[in-house]
Design a protein around this motif. Sequence first.
Motif, PDB file in Angstrom:
ATOM      1  N   GLY A 140       1.141 -22.374   6.463  1.00  0.00           N
ATOM      2  CA  GLY A 140       0.777 -21.772   7.732  1.00  0.00           C
ATOM      3  C   GLY A 140      -0.202 -20.624   7.617  1.00  0.00           C
ATOM      4  O   GLY A 140      -0.673 -20.101   8.623  1.00  0.00           O
ATOM      5  N   LEU A 141      -0.529 -20.192   6.378  1.00  0.00           N
ATOM      6  CA  LEU A 141      -1.479 -19.094   6.188  1.00  0.00           C
ATOM      7  C   LEU A 141      -2.867 -19.695   6.011  1.00  0.00           C
ATOM      8  O   LEU A 141      -3.219 -20.184   4.946  1.00  0.00           O
ATOM      9  N   GLU A 142      -3.665 -19.635   7.065  1.00  0.00           N
ATOM     10  CA  GLU A 142      -4.969 -20.281   7.073  1.00  0.00           C
ATOM     11  C   GLU A 142      -6.016 -19.491   6.299  1.00  0.00           C
ATOM     12  O   GLU A 142      -6.931 -20.065   5.710  1.00  0.00           O
ATOM     13  N   ASN A 143      -5.862 -18.163   6.302  1.00  0.00           N
ATOM     14  CA  ASN A 143      -6.856 -17.307   5.656  1.00  0.00           C
ATOM     15  C   ASN A 143      -6.153 -16.078   5.112  1.00  0.00           C
ATOM     16  O   ASN A 143      -5.185 -15.587   5.694  1.00  0.00           O
ATOM     17  N   LEU A 144      -6.651 -15.562   3.986  1.00  0.00           N
ATOM     18  CA  LEU A 144      -6.009 -14.424   3.338  1.00  0.00           C
ATOM     19  C   LEU A 144      -5.954 -13.202   4.252  1.00  0.00           C
ATOM     20  O   LEU A 144      -5.065 -12.356   4.108  1.00  0.00           O
ATOM     21  N   ARG A 145      -6.872 -13.119   5.211  1.00  0.00           N
ATOM     22  CA  ARG A 145      -6.843 -11.970   6.121  1.00  0.00           C
ATOM     23  C   ARG A 145      -5.578 -11.927   6.971  1.00  0.00           C
ATOM     24  O   ARG A 145      -5.260 -10.907   7.571  1.00  0.00           O
ATOM     25  N   GLY A 146      -4.827 -13.042   7.024  1.00  0.00           N
ATOM     26  CA  GLY A 146      -3.605 -13.079   7.823  1.00  0.00           C
ATOM     27  C   GLY A 146      -2.411 -12.408   7.186  1.00  0.00           C
ATOM     28  O   GLY A 146      -1.330 -12.370   7.781  1.00  0.00           O
ATOM     29  N   VAL A 147      -2.562 -11.838   5.979  1.00  0.00           N
ATOM     30  CA  VAL A 147      -1.406 -11.243   5.299  1.00  0.00           C
ATOM     31  C   VAL A 147      -0.863 -10.022   6.031  1.00  0.00           C
ATOM     32  O   VAL A 147       0.256  -9.582   5.746  1.00  0.00           O
ATOM     33  N   TRP A 148      -1.605  -9.461   6.969  1.00  0.00           N
ATOM     34  CA  TRP A 148      -1.123  -8.265   7.673  1.00  0.00           C
ATOM     35  C   TRP A 148       0.185  -8.533   8.421  1.00  0.00           C
ATOM     36  O   TRP A 148       0.950  -7.593   8.681  1.00  0.00           O
ATOM     37  N   ILE A 149       0.470  -9.787   8.751  1.00  0.00           N
ATOM     38  CA  ILE A 149       1.691 -10.039   9.528  1.00  0.00           C
ATOM     39  C   ILE A 149       2.944  -9.766   8.703  1.00  0.00           C
ATOM     40  O   ILE A 149       4.031  -9.610   9.258  1.00  0.00           O
ATOM     41  N   TRP A 150       2.819  -9.696   7.373  1.00  0.00           N
ATOM     42  CA  TRP A 150       3.962  -9.376   6.521  1.00  0.00           C
ATOM     43  C   TRP A 150       4.065  -7.870   6.247  1.00  0.00           C
ATOM     44  O   TRP A 150       4.789  -7.444   5.349  1.00  0.00           O
ATOM     45  N   GLY A 151       3.342  -7.063   7.016  1.00  0.00           N
ATOM     46  CA  GLY A 151       3.466  -5.620   6.887  1.00  0.00           C
ATOM     47  C   GLY A 151       2.544  -5.043   5.828  1.00  0.00           C
ATOM     48  O   GLY A 151       1.590  -5.695   5.365  1.00  0.00           O
ATOM     49  N   PRO A 152       2.806  -3.808   5.398  1.00  0.00           N
ATOM     50  CA  PRO A 152       1.855  -3.083   4.532  1.00  0.00           C
ATOM     51  C   PRO A 152       1.965  -3.447   3.056  1.00  0.00           C
ATOM     52  O   PRO A 152       2.058  -2.586   2.189  1.00  0.00           O
ATOM     53  N   LEU A 153       1.940  -4.747   2.750  1.00  0.00           N
ATOM     54  CA  LEU A 153       2.057  -5.164   1.355  1.00  0.00           C
ATOM     55  C   LEU A 153       0.946  -4.580   0.501  1.00  0.00           C
ATOM     56  O   LEU A 153       1.192  -3.985  -0.559  1.00  0.00           O
ATOM     57  N   TYR A 154      -0.293  -4.774   0.961  1.00  0.00           N
ATOM     58  CA  TYR A 154      -1.409  -4.340   0.118  1.00  0.00           C
ATOM     59  C   TYR A 154      -1.659  -2.837   0.223  1.00  0.00           C
ATOM     60  O   TYR A 154      -2.225  -2.250  -0.703  1.00  0.00           O
ATOM     61  N   GLU A 155      -1.234  -2.197   1.310  1.00  0.00           N
ATOM     62  CA  GLU A 155      -1.292  -0.735   1.339  1.00  0.00           C
ATOM     63  C   GLU A 155      -0.359  -0.149   0.280  1.00  0.00           C
ATOM     64  O   GLU A 155      -0.731   0.770  -0.463  1.00  0.00           O
ATOM     65  N   LEU A 156       0.870  -0.674   0.211  1.00  0.00           N
ATOM     66  CA  LEU A 156       1.823  -0.173  -0.779  1.00  0.00           C
ATOM     67  C   LEU A 156       1.370  -0.508  -2.196  1.00  0.00           C
ATOM     68  O   LEU A 156       1.517   0.303  -3.119  1.00  0.00           O
ATOM     69  N   ALA A 157       0.793  -1.704  -2.371  1.00  0.00           N
ATOM     70  CA  ALA A 157       0.290  -2.066  -3.698  1.00  0.00           C
ATOM     71  C   ALA A 157      -0.886  -1.176  -4.095  1.00  0.00           C
ATOM     72  O   ALA A 157      -1.021  -0.796  -5.266  1.00  0.00           O
ATOM     73  N   TYR A 158      -1.743  -0.844  -3.134  1.00  0.00           N
ATOM     74  CA  TYR A 158      -2.862   0.055  -3.457  1.00  0.00           C
ATOM     75  C   TYR A 158      -2.355   1.431  -3.858  1.00  0.00           C
ATOM     76  O   TYR A 158      -2.890   2.066  -4.775  1.00  0.00           O
ATOM     77  N   GLN A 159      -1.311   1.908  -3.159  1.00  0.00           N
ATOM     78  CA  GLN A 159      -0.744   3.203  -3.525  1.00  0.00           C
ATOM     79  C   GLN A 159      -0.168   3.176  -4.933  1.00  0.00           C
ATOM     80  O   GLN A 159      -0.209   4.177  -5.654  1.00  0.00           O
ATOM     81  N   ALA A 160       0.347   2.021  -5.348  1.00  0.00           N
ATOM     82  CA  ALA A 160       0.943   1.914  -6.683  1.00  0.00           C
ATOM     83  C   ALA A 160      -0.109   1.701  -7.767  1.00  0.00           C
ATOM     84  O   ALA A 160       0.021   2.239  -8.874  1.00  0.00           O
ATOM     85  N   TYR A 161      -1.148   0.904  -7.476  1.00  0.00           N
ATOM     86  CA  TYR A 161      -2.071   0.475  -8.536  1.00  0.00           C
ATOM     87  C   TYR A 161      -3.496   1.010  -8.383  1.00  0.00           C
ATOM     88  O   TYR A 161      -4.246   1.035  -9.369  1.00  0.00           O
ATOM     89  N   GLY A 162      -3.910   1.357  -7.164  1.00  0.00           N
ATOM     90  CA  GLY A 162      -5.281   1.807  -6.959  1.00  0.00           C
ATOM     91  C   GLY A 162      -6.327   0.742  -7.182  1.00  0.00           C
ATOM     92  O   GLY A 162      -7.492   1.053  -7.424  1.00  0.00           O
ATOM     93  N   ASP A 163      -5.954  -0.540  -7.078  1.00  0.00           N
ATOM     94  CA  ASP A 163      -6.899  -1.629  -7.356  1.00  0.00           C
ATOM     95  C   ASP A 163      -7.897  -1.740  -6.203  1.00  0.00           C
ATOM     96  O   ASP A 163      -7.505  -1.938  -5.047  1.00  0.00           O
ATOM     97  N   PRO A 164      -9.207  -1.652  -6.488  1.00  0.00           N
ATOM     98  CA  PRO A 164     -10.199  -1.668  -5.393  1.00  0.00           C
ATOM     99  C   PRO A 164     -10.233  -2.979  -4.624  1.00  0.00           C
ATOM    100  O   PRO A 164     -10.679  -2.984  -3.475  1.00  0.00           O
ATOM    101  N   LYS A 165      -9.784  -4.086  -5.198  1.00  0.00           N
ATOM    102  CA  LYS A 165      -9.822  -5.328  -4.418  1.00  0.00           C
ATOM    103  C   LYS A 165      -8.777  -5.327  -3.309  1.00  0.00           C
ATOM    104  O   LYS A 165      -8.957  -5.993  -2.283  1.00  0.00           O
TER     105      LYS A 165
END
Length: 713
Positions: free
Chosen positions: A308-333
């Motif tokens: 059901g995930l048509e495009n990676l931009r849709g990950v926001w519906i699962w909440g701040p996954l990549y915000e929290l990951a950025y806080q942990a890892y600082g990965d620019p991607k």
Amino acid sequence: KGEGLKDLIRLPEQLPPHPRVFVTAADIDRIRALKDETWVRVATSRLLECVDTEYEPVGHLGAEAHPEKNSVWIYQSFLHALAFHLSDDQKYLKRAVDDLRNIAEGYLLWPIREGFIRASTYGLVESRFTLWFAGAYDLLAATGLPEGDVRLFEEALASTRDTTNRCQHWTCGNHNTWNLAARLAAGIALGSLGDIEDVLWGWEFQGRGRYGFVHQLRHDLLSDGLHWERTPGYHFYTLMAMTELVCMFEHIGMDFWHKHLPTQMVDDGDDHHRAYGPDGSKSFKAAFDAPFYLTLSDGDLSLVHDSGLENLRGVWIWGPLYELAYQAYGDPKYAWLLALIERTYRDRPERKIAALPMSMQSRNGTADFVRLHKWPLPEGRFSIDENTKISLTGRHELASTVFPDTGVTVLRNRESTGAAIHLHWGPHSAGHQSPAALHVDLHGGGKRLTDSPRSGGYDDPAHLTWYRSTIAHNTVTVDEASMIPYDEDGDSIWRSDSSSEPTDGELELFQPGDHFQACRVYNTNVYPGVRLDRTVILTSQYFLDVFRVLSEDRHQYDYAMHVLGKPEVTGTPEQSPFGSSNGYRHLRDVRKWTLSSGDCEVRWSCKANLRTWLRIPDSATLYTSNDPPDPEEGHSLGGLQQLPSRSSIILRAVGKSEVFVSLWHYAGPEPNVQVIASGPESEVGILVTGSDGEVLWTVPFEPAPVVLKAPGL
């Protein structure tokens, strides 16, 4: 129980003070210090507006549970407790305590119902209920509750073990991940080191063993970074629960963000899947990295299986996954993806509050903002052209990727024509998969050209008879029967293979390059006595497909491709319905074509200028049909508009062995195509004449690379 690993993972000697479940005191202090920043001010106002809105319950709930409402009520109690910590307004504290008292008194009276749940409609919602219950009590415990309330709340919270003990998903699946998150939240709120240890290593209840979080990190996140259920949607849904676990562990001084754990090498006794090794260590970060390399062009993802995930931009519906990951890892991607999401949804109807990031527009965004350290983030950077390794086994080379444990290859053209191929060849080891070995999806010109079937949901009868059929996918169906494990009649839509009847495919060739990319895979398990063998080649202008089917017995072979468009065929058609077999019964307006030569061209009315050239084997028949209409829910997650309806071409041949050769052209001048040598058990030679002259492709039968002969090469 973690023999040999406990030196790597140590429990704290004592827990820090409340709060320590959803957030910590440091999180609250930080967000209060940022109160003048626009996003914090707007998010706080939304929270206070939400808790100022009238809602039930009022008074004692009694012995009758309210499964449809309990999750709303417990979440509101949690939000009131959070609102008090951010505002110091005593009315929010009083309402939070009063509501939690009512819920706790009721919870202790409610029986365990069918499905081993007590407060909610089904198991996953029960896990969320327990998470919010623990979060609410944890926030209130930091305020200095009366002893009577402490006893009541802790008795009720301890009783949630009745449901976390009995969750019927015991081992590797996403249900157990959420169940573990619920158990951990309750354990941390109660200050129970025993519960925390159980979540790490698993526990036994009434003679049945439950797997813990360490098992899931070592085994269920595969060694190529993806989740074992093999759908992007469930990868992220499970990652959402795992991130909850990792955050809660972090709050009590246990860092799983940066922990490297050895891969699992043997069965723990009740494993759902057989992906073990290789020897080495895995990190949690790989689960955030891998989806970037699963994408086709423009972030699109194949929709094969229950994703059901048509495009990676849709990950926001699962909440701040990549915000929290950025806080942990600082990965620019990660910052790059978040910036892309913000740009894409700037003026979209999905954005309800302009000042907040998209992840705060999700279901739990009213509270999630307290976890963020800052907003906005830097623009970030990501390039698909940079070679990298993904976890232990994933390979990303010259813009193409292979996930050897998942069993997926993604080929991408390097000349910026938006051309890409997703080829699925892994085992059917999870109930969320469809019988679709060697299924392929195509992109050209940055557009989705082919597609997978869509479902109206797990209660939709067509989910079994269409969505879970092989003919609904872009592969070969044998004798109108679906592949193992859907080769026999039955009502279940959750079938998976077993060690006694595996469905594993094999990777024969992964050939990334500057001028073309190629992959060859085969499967001898999904149809006993039949070898499916597919070689795909991607160039900047076209996709070549050589699909061999080999057997010692006579069979009917249906090569099917489902395209987002309508076919135009030169020839004489006649109506020819297929019959009542699963999948086939759903195909509409089936036409059988009488053709004048051994080759056939199909032009497609679609967004891309797609043309298909087919070699028609001797005595083979071409059919076209319309796929059943999509459900009415609209576009999938991350999609920006409804996708066009699908049509099918089905090339049917009868015999012991056959080779299906096709070329799918989507860019540049149309070439002439000629097969100059072919055979199921010999090399296939394809001469393509275009504006750049003649090029000759040689696709060997023996294990060897694809060979291209062209001017200047």
